[in-house]
Design a protein around this motif. Structure first.
Motif, PDB file in Angstrom:
ATOM      1  N   SER A   1       0.843  -1.203   0.000  1.00 27.60           N
ATOM      2  CA  SER A   1       0.000   0.000   0.000  1.00 27.60           C
ATOM      3  C   SER A   1       0.872   1.245   0.000  1.00 27.60           C
ATOM      4  CB  SER A   1      -0.903   0.007   1.237  1.00 27.60           C
ATOM      5  OG  SER A   1      -0.137   0.182   2.411  1.00 27.60           O
ATOM      6  N   THR A   2       0.278   2.364  -0.390  1.00 27.32           N
ATOM      7  CA  THR A   2       1.026   3.619  -0.506  1.00 27.32           C
ATOM      8  C   THR A   2       1.638   4.032   0.828  1.00 27.32           C
ATOM      9  OG1 THR A   2      -0.444   4.361  -2.277  1.00 27.32           O
ATOM     10  CG2 THR A   2       0.879   6.039  -1.179  1.00 27.32           C
TER      11      THR A   2
ATOM     12  N   GLN B   1       5.712   4.257   1.705  1.00 25.56           N
ATOM     13  CA  GLN B   1       6.408   5.456   2.183  1.00 25.56           C
ATOM     14  C   GLN B   1       7.242   5.138   3.424  1.00 25.56           C
ATOM     15  OE1 GLN B   1       3.173   8.197   2.732  1.00 25.56           O
ATOM     16  NE2 GLN B   1       3.535   9.181   0.772  1.00 25.56           N
TER      17      GLN B   1
ATOM     18  N   ASN C   1       8.345   2.056  -5.348  1.00 28.03           N
ATOM     19  CA  ASN C   1       7.900   3.371  -5.804  1.00 28.03           C
ATOM     20  C   ASN C   1       7.505   3.407  -7.278  1.00 28.03           C
ATOM     21  OD1 ASN C   1       8.451   5.391  -3.432  1.00 28.03           O
ATOM     22  ND2 ASN C   1      10.236   4.037  -3.486  1.00 28.03           N
TER      23      ASN C   1
ATOM     24  N   SER D   1       4.687   2.960  -8.378  1.00 26.83           N
ATOM     25  CA  SER D   1       3.389   3.636  -8.480  1.00 26.83           C
ATOM     26  C   SER D   1       3.560   5.104  -8.840  1.00 26.83           C
ATOM     27  CB  SER D   1       2.611   3.503  -7.168  1.00 26.83           C
ATOM     28  OG  SER D   1       3.331   4.075  -6.093  1.00 26.83           O
ATOM     29  N   LEU D   2       4.696   5.724  -8.446  1.00 28.62           N
ATOM     30  CA  LEU D   2       4.960   7.106  -8.820  1.00 28.62           C
ATOM     31  C   LEU D   2       5.085   7.249 -10.336  1.00 28.62           C
ATOM     32  CD1 LEU D   2       7.631   8.133  -6.137  1.00 28.62           C
ATOM     33  CD2 LEU D   2       5.275   8.970  -6.285  1.00 28.62           C
TER      34      LEU D   2
ATOM     35  N   SER E   1       8.486  11.290  -2.684  1.00 26.71           N
ATOM     36  CA  SER E   1       7.552  11.421  -3.796  1.00 26.71           C
ATOM     37  C   SER E   1       7.619  12.821  -4.404  1.00 26.71           C
ATOM     38  CB  SER E   1       6.127  11.108  -3.342  1.00 26.71           C
ATOM     39  OG  SER E   1       5.738  11.960  -2.281  1.00 26.71           O
TER      40      SER E   1
ATOM     41  N   ASP F   1       0.952  13.877  -2.282  1.00 29.83           N
ATOM     42  CA  ASP F   1       0.869  12.473  -1.878  1.00 29.83           C
ATOM     43  C   ASP F   1      -0.575  12.058  -1.645  1.00 29.83           C
ATOM     44  OD1 ASP F   1       2.269   9.968  -0.960  1.00 29.83           O
ATOM     45  OD2 ASP F   1       1.150  10.457   0.852  1.00 29.83           O
TER      46      ASP F   1
ATOM     47  N   ARG G   1      -2.118  11.679  -5.059  1.00 32.57           N
ATOM     48  CA  ARG G   1      -1.610  10.474  -5.716  1.00 32.57           C
ATOM     49  C   ARG G   1      -2.257   9.226  -5.127  1.00 32.57           C
ATOM     50  NH1 ARG G   1       2.757   6.952  -4.629  1.00 32.57           N
ATOM     51  NH2 ARG G   1       3.382   8.246  -2.879  1.00 32.57           N
ATOM     52  N   THR G   2      -2.351   9.192  -3.806  1.00 30.27           N
ATOM     53  CA  THR G   2      -2.972   8.040  -3.147  1.00 30.27           C
ATOM     54  C   THR G   2      -4.423   7.894  -3.577  1.00 30.27           C
ATOM     55  OG1 THR G   2      -1.523   8.314  -1.233  1.00 30.27           O
ATOM     56  CG2 THR G   2      -3.514   6.997  -0.918  1.00 30.27           C
TER      57      THR G   2
ATOM     58  N   LEU H   1      -4.590   6.535  -7.191  1.00 31.53           N
ATOM     59  CA  LEU H   1      -4.233   5.118  -7.264  1.00 31.53           C
ATOM     60  C   LEU H   1      -5.348   4.242  -6.702  1.00 31.53           C
ATOM     61  CD1 LEU H   1      -0.473   5.288  -6.258  1.00 31.53           C
ATOM     62  CD2 LEU H   1      -1.419   4.874  -8.530  1.00 31.53           C
ATOM     63  N   GLU H   2      -5.944   4.681  -5.591  1.00 29.46           N
ATOM     64  CA  GLU H   2      -7.051   3.902  -5.015  1.00 29.46           C
ATOM     65  C   GLU H   2      -8.247   3.885  -5.952  1.00 29.46           C
ATOM     66  OE1 GLU H   2      -7.703   5.690  -1.257  1.00 29.46           O
ATOM     67  OE2 GLU H   2      -6.039   4.658  -0.261  1.00 29.46           O
TER      68      GLU H   2
END
Length: 297
Positions: free
Chosen positions: A40-41, A45, A76, A78-79, A121, A284, A287-288, A291-292
């Motif tokens: 998970s994000t 982190q 990372n 996902s970035l 990030s 962040d 971004r989270t 992505l979710e």
């Protein structure tokens, strides 16, 4: 042709034992991540912070350093996918864009310093996006320009961004030359080369040769603003609506008015470092949320 044999069980066992020993030395008590890309994000982190601290203590070129570095890349990724969303309407295959963005992620990991007190990030995204834009620039020249000048134009674009953040204004040609350790004539040549990338209308007013970086250079590699705004607003509209007034104001100043962090700080009565931390948190959160939302879809 004889069928290749699998290595003996003893050899495989020895290799597995050696890899396990490398992981143990690399992590030095930190938890091992079995599937980094599925973390998970929030956990990514937390793990990244610990792994960066560990990476700084390892010698470059060792198997232990390579293992921690590769784990950070996977944690990372996902970035990269987040950054690639803004270019999904480009003609280039999405896989190529993600691959290029991963190169930017690796560069960001190699350059990141934990002592800067900045979220990774926030530090990495400009590098990732910059690498993607460089990819588009290298494949989008309107006329043939020597490779040397193409690279100089890219270095100029980077220098402009760096010096703008440091000075709070556009750098002069002399300041750019000093930053890049080249003659002012070379900077002028690089600015002129940018015309080979963006075909300009004959009706466009000429600029003053003694001015700072030209508007043509400022527009290099830029996405069509309207399309990008529509894309971003449709994706982020509900997430931005959930932010408080100050966070929305900071986003508007940074990405709407394109102010530097120092200039935003002056507007809001906060330090540049405080603005940097707030921006890192806001980005962040967005971004989270994206992505979710993508996982839900």
């Amino acid at each position: 042709m004889p069928t290749p044999r699998n290595p003996p069980a003893t050899a495989r066992t020895r290799a597995d034992a050696e890899q396990a020993a490398v992981r143990e030395r690399a992590l030095d008590g930190l938890p091992e991540v079995d599937r980094p890309t599925e973390v998970s994000t929030g956990d990514a982190q937390t793990l990244s912070t610990a792994l960066f601290a560990r990476l700084e203590k390892l010698e470059k070129g060792t198997p232990e350093h390579a293992y921690v570095r590769n784990t950070l890349v996977e944690l990372n990724l996902s970035l990269v996918k987040f950054a690639a969303r803004r270019f999904r309407n480009r003609a280039e295959p999405a896989e190529d864009i993600v691959q290029v963005g991963t190169i930017g992620l690796i560069k960001a990991i190699d350059r990141f310093e934990t002592g800067r007190q900045v979220e990774f990030s926030a530090f990495a995204l400009p590098t990732i996006v910059g690498e993607m834009k460089r990819f588009f620039r290298d494949t989008s020249w309107a006329v043939q320009v020597p490779r040397r000048l193409q690279e100089l134009r890219i270095e100029l674009a980077k220098a402009v961004d760096t010096l703008e953040q440091r000075l709070g204004r556009r750098p002069t040609r002399a300041e750019l030359a000093a930053h890049l350790h080249v003659a002012e004539e070379s900077v002028a040549e690089g600015e002129q080369a940018s015309n080979g990338y963006v075909a300009r209308s004959l009706d466009t007013p000429a600029w003053d040769d003694k001015s700072t970086v030209t508007e043509g250079t400022r527009r290099l590699g830029a996405e069509e603003g309207a399309f990008e705004l529509i894309d971003a607003l449709e994706s982020l509209k509900p997430l931005i609506a959930g932010l408080d007034v100050r966070d929305r104001r900071i986003l508007a100043l940074r990405f709407g008015e394109e102010l530097t962090q120092a200039q935003i700080g002056e507007r809001l009565g906060l330090s540049q470092m405080h603005i940097s931390r707030l921006l890192a948190r806001i980005l962040d959160e967005l971004r989270t949320g994206l992505l979710e939302d993508a996982r839900d879809r």
